[in-house]
Scaffold this motif. Structure first.
Motif, PDB file in Angstrom:
ATOM      1  N   VAL A  95      -5.607   5.508   5.518  1.00 52.58           N
ATOM      2  CA  VAL A  95      -5.502   6.903   6.393  1.00 52.58           C
ATOM      3  C   VAL A  95      -5.507   8.210   5.817  1.00 52.58           C
ATOM      4  CG1 VAL A  95      -3.674   7.886   7.889  1.00 52.58           C
ATOM      5  CG2 VAL A  95      -4.111   5.446   8.051  1.00 52.58           C
ATOM      6  N   THR A  96      -4.847   8.223   4.573  1.00 57.92           N
ATOM      7  CA  THR A  96      -4.921   9.364   3.977  1.00 57.92           C
ATOM      8  C   THR A  96      -5.783   9.576   2.799  1.00 57.92           C
ATOM      9  OG1 THR A  96      -3.065   8.267   2.463  1.00 57.92           O
ATOM     10  CG2 THR A  96      -2.183   9.526   4.274  1.00 57.92           C
ATOM     11  N   GLN A  97      -6.408   8.559   2.315  1.00 61.40           N
ATOM     12  CA  GLN A  97      -7.464   8.453   1.342  1.00 61.40           C
ATOM     13  C   GLN A  97      -6.663   8.570   0.047  1.00 61.40           C
ATOM     14  OE1 GLN A  97     -10.453   7.259   2.009  1.00 61.40           O
ATOM     15  NE2 GLN A  97      -9.681   6.984   4.004  1.00 61.40           N
ATOM     16  N   SER A  98      -5.469   8.819  -0.044  1.00 59.09           N
ATOM     17  CA  SER A  98      -4.792   9.083  -1.349  1.00 59.09           C
ATOM     18  C   SER A  98      -4.573   7.617  -1.881  1.00 59.09           C
ATOM     19  CB  SER A  98      -3.638   9.745  -1.035  1.00 59.09           C
ATOM     20  OG  SER A  98      -2.660   9.130  -0.360  1.00 59.09           O
ATOM     21  N   TRP A  99      -4.294   7.696  -3.449  1.00 57.89           N
ATOM     22  CA  TRP A  99      -4.118   6.604  -4.134  1.00 57.89           C
ATOM     23  C   TRP A  99      -2.483   6.395  -4.228  1.00 57.89           C
ATOM     24  CZ3 TRP A  99      -6.866   2.525  -6.254  1.00 57.89           C
ATOM     25  CH2 TRP A  99      -8.008   2.728  -6.142  1.00 57.89           C
ATOM     26  N   LEU A 100      -2.407   4.970  -3.788  1.00 58.16           N
ATOM     27  CA  LEU A 100      -0.749   4.461  -3.670  1.00 58.16           C
ATOM     28  C   LEU A 100      -0.569   3.697  -4.844  1.00 58.16           C
ATOM     29  CD1 LEU A 100      -0.289   4.434  -0.062  1.00 58.16           C
ATOM     30  CD2 LEU A 100       0.707   6.192  -1.641  1.00 58.16           C
ATOM     31  N   HIS A 101       0.737   3.626  -5.600  1.00 60.75           N
ATOM     32  CA  HIS A 101       1.127   2.567  -6.611  1.00 60.75           C
ATOM     33  C   HIS A 101       2.367   1.915  -6.062  1.00 60.75           C
ATOM     34  CE1 HIS A 101       1.663   1.214 -10.705  1.00 60.75           C
ATOM     35  NE2 HIS A 101       1.915   0.234  -9.743  1.00 60.75           N
ATOM     36  N   VAL A 102       2.408   0.425  -5.585  1.00 61.63           N
ATOM     37  CA  VAL A 102       3.646  -0.038  -5.129  1.00 61.63           C
ATOM     38  C   VAL A 102       4.030  -1.166  -5.730  1.00 61.63           C
ATOM     39  CG1 VAL A 102       4.198  -0.936  -2.747  1.00 61.63           C
ATOM     40  CG2 VAL A 102       2.242   0.387  -2.690  1.00 61.63           C
ATOM     41  N   HIS A 103       5.471  -0.952  -5.839  1.00 66.11           N
ATOM     42  CA  HIS A 103       6.376  -2.198  -6.473  1.00 66.11           C
ATOM     43  C   HIS A 103       6.914  -3.047  -5.332  1.00 66.11           C
ATOM     44  CE1 HIS A 103       5.642   0.337  -9.897  1.00 66.11           C
ATOM     45  NE2 HIS A 103       5.826  -0.728 -10.775  1.00 66.11           N
ATOM     46  N   LEU A 104       6.850  -4.476  -5.355  1.00 67.07           N
ATOM     47  CA  LEU A 104       7.335  -4.964  -4.310  1.00 67.07           C
ATOM     48  C   LEU A 104       8.296  -6.130  -5.077  1.00 67.07           C
ATOM     49  CD1 LEU A 104       3.971  -4.915  -3.478  1.00 67.07           C
ATOM     50  CD2 LEU A 104       5.077  -5.676  -1.517  1.00 67.07           C
ATOM     51  N   ALA A 105       9.455  -6.121  -4.431  1.00 66.33           N
ATOM     52  CA  ALA A 105      10.531  -7.234  -5.030  1.00 66.33           C
ATOM     53  C   ALA A 105      11.219  -7.815  -3.662  1.00 66.33           C
ATOM     54  CB  ALA A 105      11.392  -6.307  -5.634  1.00 66.33           C
ATOM     55  N   SER A 106      11.493  -9.081  -3.943  1.00 67.43           N
ATOM     56  CA  SER A 106      11.975  -9.940  -3.143  1.00 67.43           C
ATOM     57  C   SER A 106      13.604  -9.843  -2.834  1.00 67.43           C
ATOM     58  CB  SER A 106      11.652 -11.410  -3.417  1.00 67.43           C
ATOM     59  OG  SER A 106      12.147 -12.110  -2.441  1.00 67.43           O
ATOM     60  N   THR A 107      14.081  -9.502  -1.883  1.00 70.00           N
ATOM     61  CA  THR A 107      15.641  -9.347  -1.625  1.00 70.00           C
ATOM     62  C   THR A 107      16.250 -10.547  -0.647  1.00 70.00           C
ATOM     63  OG1 THR A 107      15.309  -8.102   0.264  1.00 70.00           O
ATOM     64  CG2 THR A 107      15.538  -6.757  -1.853  1.00 70.00           C
ATOM     65  N   VAL A 108      17.423 -10.426  -0.843  1.00 66.42           N
ATOM     66  CA  VAL A 108      18.002 -11.848   0.181  1.00 66.42           C
ATOM     67  C   VAL A 108      17.392 -11.355   1.507  1.00 66.42           C
ATOM     68  CG1 VAL A 108      20.129 -12.774   0.897  1.00 66.42           C
ATOM     69  CG2 VAL A 108      19.784 -11.946  -1.499  1.00 66.42           C
ATOM     70  N   GLY A 109      16.869 -12.390   2.337  1.00 65.85           N
ATOM     71  CA  GLY A 109      16.404 -12.164   3.472  1.00 65.85           C
ATOM     72  C   GLY A 109      15.395 -10.929   3.975  1.00 65.85           C
ATOM     73  N   GLY A 110      14.576 -10.503   2.663  1.00 66.65           N
ATOM     74  CA  GLY A 110      13.560  -9.474   2.900  1.00 66.65           C
ATOM     75  C   GLY A 110      12.961  -9.102   1.843  1.00 66.65           C
ATOM     76  N   LEU A 111      12.402  -7.723   1.560  1.00 67.16           N
ATOM     77  CA  LEU A 111      11.622  -7.375   0.821  1.00 67.16           C
ATOM     78  C   LEU A 111      12.158  -5.964   0.749  1.00 67.16           C
ATOM     79  CD1 LEU A 111       8.006  -8.256   1.291  1.00 67.16           C
ATOM     80  CD2 LEU A 111       9.379  -9.007  -0.681  1.00 67.16           C
ATOM     81  N   MET A 112      11.478  -5.471  -0.481  1.00 69.54           N
ATOM     82  CA  MET A 112      11.977  -4.190  -1.081  1.00 69.54           C
ATOM     83  C   MET A 112      10.456  -3.505  -1.443  1.00 69.54           C
ATOM     84  SD  MET A 112      14.858  -2.681  -3.260  1.00 69.54           S
ATOM     85  CE  MET A 112      14.187  -2.543  -4.757  1.00 69.54           C
ATOM     86  N   LEU A 113      10.031  -2.334  -0.757  1.00 73.99           N
ATOM     87  CA  LEU A 113       8.799  -1.786  -1.225  1.00 73.99           C
ATOM     88  C   LEU A 113       9.125  -0.416  -1.716  1.00 73.99           C
ATOM     89  CD1 LEU A 113       8.063  -3.289   1.762  1.00 73.99           C
ATOM     90  CD2 LEU A 113       6.057  -3.450   0.825  1.00 73.99           C
ATOM     91  N   GLN A 114       8.364   0.005  -2.979  1.00 74.66           N
ATOM     92  CA  GLN A 114       8.639   1.166  -3.610  1.00 74.66           C
ATOM     93  C   GLN A 114       7.223   1.888  -3.822  1.00 74.66           C
ATOM     94  OE1 GLN A 114      10.654   1.436  -7.230  1.00 74.66           O
ATOM     95  NE2 GLN A 114      11.022   3.600  -7.052  1.00 74.66           N
ATOM     96  N   PHE A 115       7.067   2.844  -2.888  1.00 77.36           N
ATOM     97  CA  PHE A 115       5.347   3.656  -2.983  1.00 77.36           C
ATOM     98  C   PHE A 115       5.492   4.933  -3.814  1.00 77.36           C
ATOM     99  CE2 PHE A 115       3.325   1.417   0.355  1.00 77.36           C
ATOM    100  CZ  PHE A 115       4.608   0.950   1.096  1.00 77.36           C
ATOM    101  N   HIS A 116       4.647   4.934  -4.806  1.00 70.26           N
ATOM    102  CA  HIS A 116       4.454   6.262  -5.476  1.00 70.26           C
ATOM    103  C   HIS A 116       2.980   6.720  -5.350  1.00 70.26           C
ATOM    104  CE1 HIS A 116       7.909   5.182  -8.076  1.00 70.26           C
ATOM    105  NE2 HIS A 116       7.514   3.907  -7.839  1.00 70.26           N
ATOM    106  N   GLN A 117       2.926   8.105  -5.134  1.00 71.94           N
ATOM    107  CA  GLN A 117       1.708   8.568  -5.113  1.00 71.94           C
ATOM    108  C   GLN A 117       1.053   8.810  -6.440  1.00 71.94           C
ATOM    109  OE1 GLN A 117       1.016  11.949  -2.319  1.00 71.94           O
ATOM    110  NE2 GLN A 117       0.943  10.421  -0.568  1.00 71.94           N
ATOM    111  N   MET A 118      -0.331   8.457  -6.587  1.00 72.94           N
ATOM    112  CA  MET A 118      -1.028   8.695  -7.980  1.00 72.94           C
ATOM    113  C   MET A 118      -2.376   9.096  -7.838  1.00 72.94           C
ATOM    114  SD  MET A 118      -1.602   4.517  -8.624  1.00 72.94           S
ATOM    115  CE  MET A 118      -2.756   5.125  -9.719  1.00 72.94           C
ATOM    116  N   ARG A 119      -2.766   9.292  -9.117  1.00 73.09           N
ATOM    117  CA  ARG A 119      -4.355   9.694  -9.158  1.00 73.09           C
ATOM    118  C   ARG A 119      -5.126   8.673  -8.998  1.00 73.09           C
ATOM    119  NH1 ARG A 119      -2.130  13.621 -12.355  1.00 73.09           N
ATOM    120  NH2 ARG A 119      -2.191  15.750 -11.501  1.00 73.09           N
ATOM    121  N   ALA A 120      -6.351   8.586  -9.313  1.00 76.67           N
ATOM    122  CA  ALA A 120      -7.280   7.514  -9.232  1.00 76.67           C
ATOM    123  C   ALA A 120      -6.779   6.614 -10.171  1.00 76.67           C
ATOM    124  CB  ALA A 120      -8.786   7.714  -9.522  1.00 76.67           C
TER     125      ALA A 120
END
Ligand code: ADP
Length: 973
Positions: A95-120
């Protein structure tokens, strides 16, 4: 919504701390539960989404976090949930055409997603496979709408083509269920079809379907969509790829085609290159009563006859796989009547310029009636008591009826191609093939005799194969239709005939006749060697024309031969003609009896003439001689001089007119058996007649004199000559000459002799007495000289007396009046007296008496004396040069025998019997020179007969004769 339940897991004390901490975290942080529902988002996250917490908390991450959604993120989420390890991913937001860096971690009964905008990113930090880097927008050149969906149907990504069509932005679509987007949402039917397809695809199936879509108001497109599931390493459906192409133009064209197809008065259908049958025309639907939907794909199996299903499906699939035309026959059920009819199914692939198959266009042609007619024809063909077959010009078999199969024990697969040759006798194969090829080359009917093997018994039988070419309009031979007829019996019969003809030929060469055969038209077909030798011609010379054989015939016989032949050929009657044939070597004509019989076939048609010519020349000559002799015999028979009759025993069975005239009988008397020679014979002739018959039996012929009593009782003196028939001694032919004239003459002669002898005897007696008286008187008057002279008369007078005496005896015998004076006679004494007296008067010979009789017998002394005087005086008279005459006496118990033998002139043997006849004298001139009248032996024989005795003579000319007189010692008087 389960958000409150999930938040309960965080204690209030720590929750506060944790939230503060999270709020301060750099980058956007999202916490989602197992259903990927956002349960928490920090401030950065809120800023990134540009929405209030009410808008996203408790909502699906994928629907609310549209600017973050991508397939890479989706894959990372799934991976983290599966592995429960820390995952990171970087990607360009669709949608935004911007680069994203995501860290995903499993939690009890779900997931945690952390997004960072970045350059190429730095190339080394690449965490996705090469293929994943391909941006979905790169596919826009295909003019295909492509989207990535979660298995639930939520859009993860979509390319520009459908976005342009719909004139919407990507973020308006991503995270939404595809079915709820503007393309699909306008029509529940299309929506439903999509949902169903997504459901099937999420179970691992690639689903293809067509549907109408409306990207925007006023734009309605036909879309053909394919949903392909993407599997992870464990074969779980990770996400779905949906591709859709606009087939509006094609659909329109198809509609037009279908309208056209519907107008075709045939059942028509179309199929896709993959074999999916996708449309049926109106007629098809009307016939089967099935809708296109019902019959689509393999739905047409419903109206296919169960027995045909498997075969037909296999054939169709094979055709589709090989990209070949499809053709088969099958039964299709009529929708309303439920009746199955036979159809010929044909489909041709329809290709584009590159040769890629676009469609199959199929037709179903109703061949039910043709099939039935064919079946009827087939059963008719099977009923024909012959083999029926169809061959292609190349010599390969196409069809053979069941009779052929039953006989050869071959299946239709076995005889196909050149398999049929296996049923032909090995010795016939080459000939059969050569005959076949020449028939095909010439375009002519085929015909050959061949042996076919009975597949069950292994025996071979002869068949006559006949085929007629079937040509197209150009005259090219398409097929040969033929039959094979069992001609084994006929063949065997032919062989038998051949063998018997061979026998006949040998026979024809053996027989002593000229043998030949002719064809029904009269032309010569065969002549034996004898024919050729006799005529000096060859068969070919005879075959120049029907009448060539006339050259060997006598010119006088040409006309008759021709007429007889024409008659025989015309009527089929036997030919029989006697004709003269020229012998080539001698040039002479000989008579032949020519006979010819027609030989007919079983329907009576003449197939040949069988003829023989038998040499009857000898027979002809004999016949001619016989004819002449018959002619002579008939002249004799019909002459009025000689009477002829044939008798059997006493009965006269045939007689000529002369005999009948002589005896006064009529032909009726003869026919009614009223002429009996016994009755016609006077008693006094019976004995002599019977004796004549005995002689006839012994000597075959006899001549005798007798008399017949004529019908009127008168007597007819005849001279009869009898001939015995060689093979039936009791049958005789008797020739009868009227003897009355001679008899009358004889009678007159006898009368004369009798009269003359009487007339002579009286003057002679007077003369003798007067002479004796005169001599006595002269003696008394002592005229001795005169008396002596007179006494010289006595000798001739005695001689004259004896002559007259004999004449008288002859007349007496003739008249049956010779009388005997019976007394006892001492034969020894009598003979002694006679020989003594005769010795004195005949001093020239010595009469020697030898032996004695030693007995006396009853007889007439003078007459017996007359017998022996006569025999002794003949012996002396006819042996002028001999000196002795011997008289031998002997006796047996019953008879006395006297032999009088001389050594004089003798008598020729053939005259020996005749000398006892009246007036007969031997013909020899030397005997004739000795005077005599031929009466002595006649009288002697009569006297001996009168005494019941016999007299025979045994003589040899020039050597002398012996007369033997046998007299019975006792006789009945
Ligand atoms: P003939 O008066 O002629 O002697 P016969 O009756 O006695 O008559 O004899 C008949 C014929 O038989 C004679 O003519 C003679 O030819 C023959 N004949 C008779 N006796 C003798 C004989 N002893 N030898 C030869 N010929 C004989």
């Amino acid at each position: 919504m389960s958000t409150p339940k999930r938040t309960e897991r965080v204690t209030p004390a720590s929750s506060e701390t944790l939230l503060t901490m999270l709020e301060t975290l750099p980058g956007a942080l999202f916490v989602v539960d197992d259903t990927e529902t956002i349960v928490y988002a920090n401030a950065s996250a809120q800023a990134m989404l540009g929405a209030t917490p009410e808008a996203y908390l408790g909502s699906s991450f994928w629907r609310c976090a549209t600017p973050l959604v991508s397939i890479a993120l989706y894959q990372a989420v799934r991976k983290t949930r599966q592995t429960r390890t820390l995952t990171e991913v970087q990607y360009v937001s669709p949608v935004t055409q911007s680069w994203l860096h995501v860290h995903l971690a499993s939690t009890v009964g779900g997931l945690m997603l952390q997004f960072h905008q970045m350059r190429a990113p730095a190339p080394r930090q690449e965490t996705f496979p090469q293929g994943e880097r391909l941006c979905i927008n790169d596919l826009d050149g295909l003019q295909t709408g492509i989207g990535l969906l979660t298995p639930e149907g939520i859009v993860l990504d979509i390319n520009a083509v459908p976005l342009d069509d719909a004139q919407v932005r990507r973020e308006e679509v991503i995270g939404k269920p595809l079915a709820e987007t503007s393309w699909w949402s306008f029509a529940p039917a299309s929506q439903e079809r999509l949902r169903a397809a997504i459901a099937r695809a999420s179970r691992g199936e690639t689903v293809r379907f067509e549907a109408l879509v409306r990207p925007r108001e006023g734009m309605l497109l036909s879309f053909e969509s394919v949903i392909t599931p993407h599997m992870d390493a464990n074969y779980h459906v990770e996400y779905l790829v949906i591709a859709g192409i606009d087939i509006t133009t094609r659909k329109r064209a198809e509609r037009d085609i279908h309208a056209l197809i519907d107008a075709i008065p045939q059942l028509v259908w179309t199929g896709r290159p993959d074999g999916y049958v996708d449309s049926y025309n109106q007629r098809w639907r009307d016939y089967t009563g099935l809708s296109t939907e019902e019959a689509q794909g393999e739905g047409w199996m419903q109206c296919t006859h169960p027995q045909d299903r498997q075969r037909v499906l296999e054939t169709w699939q094979r055709a589709v796989q090989n990209g070949e035309p499809y053709e088969t026959e099958q039964r299709l059920r009529h929708g309303t009547t439920g009746e199955y009819r036979w159809f010929l199914m044909q489909a041709t692939p329809y290709t584009d310029a590159q040769g890629t198959i676009l469609k199959y266009i199929g037709t179903c042609t109703d061949i039910h009636d043709k099939k039935r007619a064919e079946a009827e024809l087939r059963s008719l063909i099977d009923a024909i008591p012959q083999f029926v077959w169809i061959m292609r010009p190349d010599g390969s078999a196409e069809y053979a009826n069941s009779r052929w199969c039953d006989y050869t024990d071959m299946t239709s697969q076995q005889y196909q191609g050149d398999g049929w040759l296996q049923a032909i006798h090995p010795d016939d194969r080459q000939r059969v093939l050569a005959g076949w090829q020449s028939a095909v080359q010439a375009g002519r009917p085929y015909e050959a005799e061949q042996r076919l093997r009975n597949g069950i018994t292994g025996d071979y039988r002869w068949f006559l194969a006949r085929g007629a070419p079937f040509k197209d309009a150009q005259g090219t031979i398409l097929k040969y239709f033929g039959t094979s007829t069992d001609i084994d019996e006929q063949k065997q019969a032919e062989q038998k005939i051949k063998a018997s003809e061979e026998n006949l030929r040998v026979l024809a060469e053996m027989v002593p006749q000229l043998v030949w055969t002719k064809r029904p038209d009269g032309q010569f077909a065969y002549t034996n060697q004898r024919w050729r030798d006799y005529t000096g011609s060859t068969l070919e010379q005879l075959q120049s024309d029907q009448w060539a054989h006339l050259q060997f015939l006598h010119p006088d016989d040409h006309k008759g031969n021709r007429a007889h032949w024409l008659h025989a050929l015309d009527t089929g009657d036997m030919f029989e003609y006697e004709q003269r044939l020229r012998n080539a070597h001698t040039g002479e004509y000989r008579w032949f009896l020519v006979r010819a019989m027609p030989v007919r076939d079983e329907v009576g048609q003449i197939v040949k003439w069988f003829g023989t010519s038998t040499d009857i020349d000898e027979q002809k000559r004999i016949e001619e001689a016989l004819r002449q002799s018959q002619e002579r015999a008939s002249v004799l028979m019909n002459s009025n001089i000689i009477g002829i009759f044939a008798d059997e025993r006493e009965q006269i069975v045939d007689a000529n007119d002369t005999f009948l005239r002589m005896t006064g009988y009529t032909r009726e008397d003869l026919c009614e058996g009223r002429i009996n020679w016994m009755q016609m014979t006077p008693p006094e002739y019976l004995a002599s007649t019977q004796q004549a018959h005995q002689e006839l039996a012994a000597q075959r012929s006899v001549t005798y004199e007798k008399e017949y009593i004529c019908k009127d009782g008168s007597r007819l003196p005849v001279l009869a000559g009898g001939v015995a028939l060689p093979h039936s001694p009791c049958k005789r032919i008797v020739f009868v000459l009227d003897n009355s004239a001679r008899k009358e003459l004889e009678q007159r002669k006898d009368d004369f002799i009798s009269m003359a002898s009487h007339e002579l005897r009286n003057p002679l007696t007077a003369f003798k007495m007067q002479t004796q008286l005169a001599r006595k008187r002269l003696e008394r008057q002592s005229h001795h000289e005169a008396a002596t002279a007179l006494s010289r008369v006595e000798g001739p007078v005695k001689q004259l007396e004896r002559l007259i005496g004999e004449l008288l005896d002859v007349s007496k015998i003739q008249a049956g009046r010779l009388e005997y004076v019976w007394e006892t006679v001492d034969l020894d004494a009598l003979l002694q007296d006679i020989t003594d007296t005769m010795q004195q008067t005949h001093p020239s010979h010595t009469i020697m008496v030898r032996g004695t009789v030693g007995t006396s017998l009853i007889g007439d002394r003078d007459r017996l004396g007359q017998v022996f005087i006569n025999l002794i005086s003949n012996a002396i008279k006819y042996s002028p040069d001999a000196e002795t005459v011997e008289v031998d006496l002997s006796a047996s118990e019953d008879a006395v025998t006297v032999h009088v033998r001389d050594h004089g002139l003798g008598i020729p043997r053939e005259q020996c019997d005749k000398i006892f006849e009246r007036f007969y004298r031997a013909t020899d001139p030397r005997q004739r020179a000795i005077p005599g009248l031929g009466m002595g032996l006649y009288i002697v024989a009569e006297i001996v007969k009168g005494h019941g005795g016999t007299i025979t003579v045994d003589s040899e000319a020039g050597k002398g004769s012996t007369f033997t007189v046998t007299l019975p010692r006792k006789r009945d008087t």
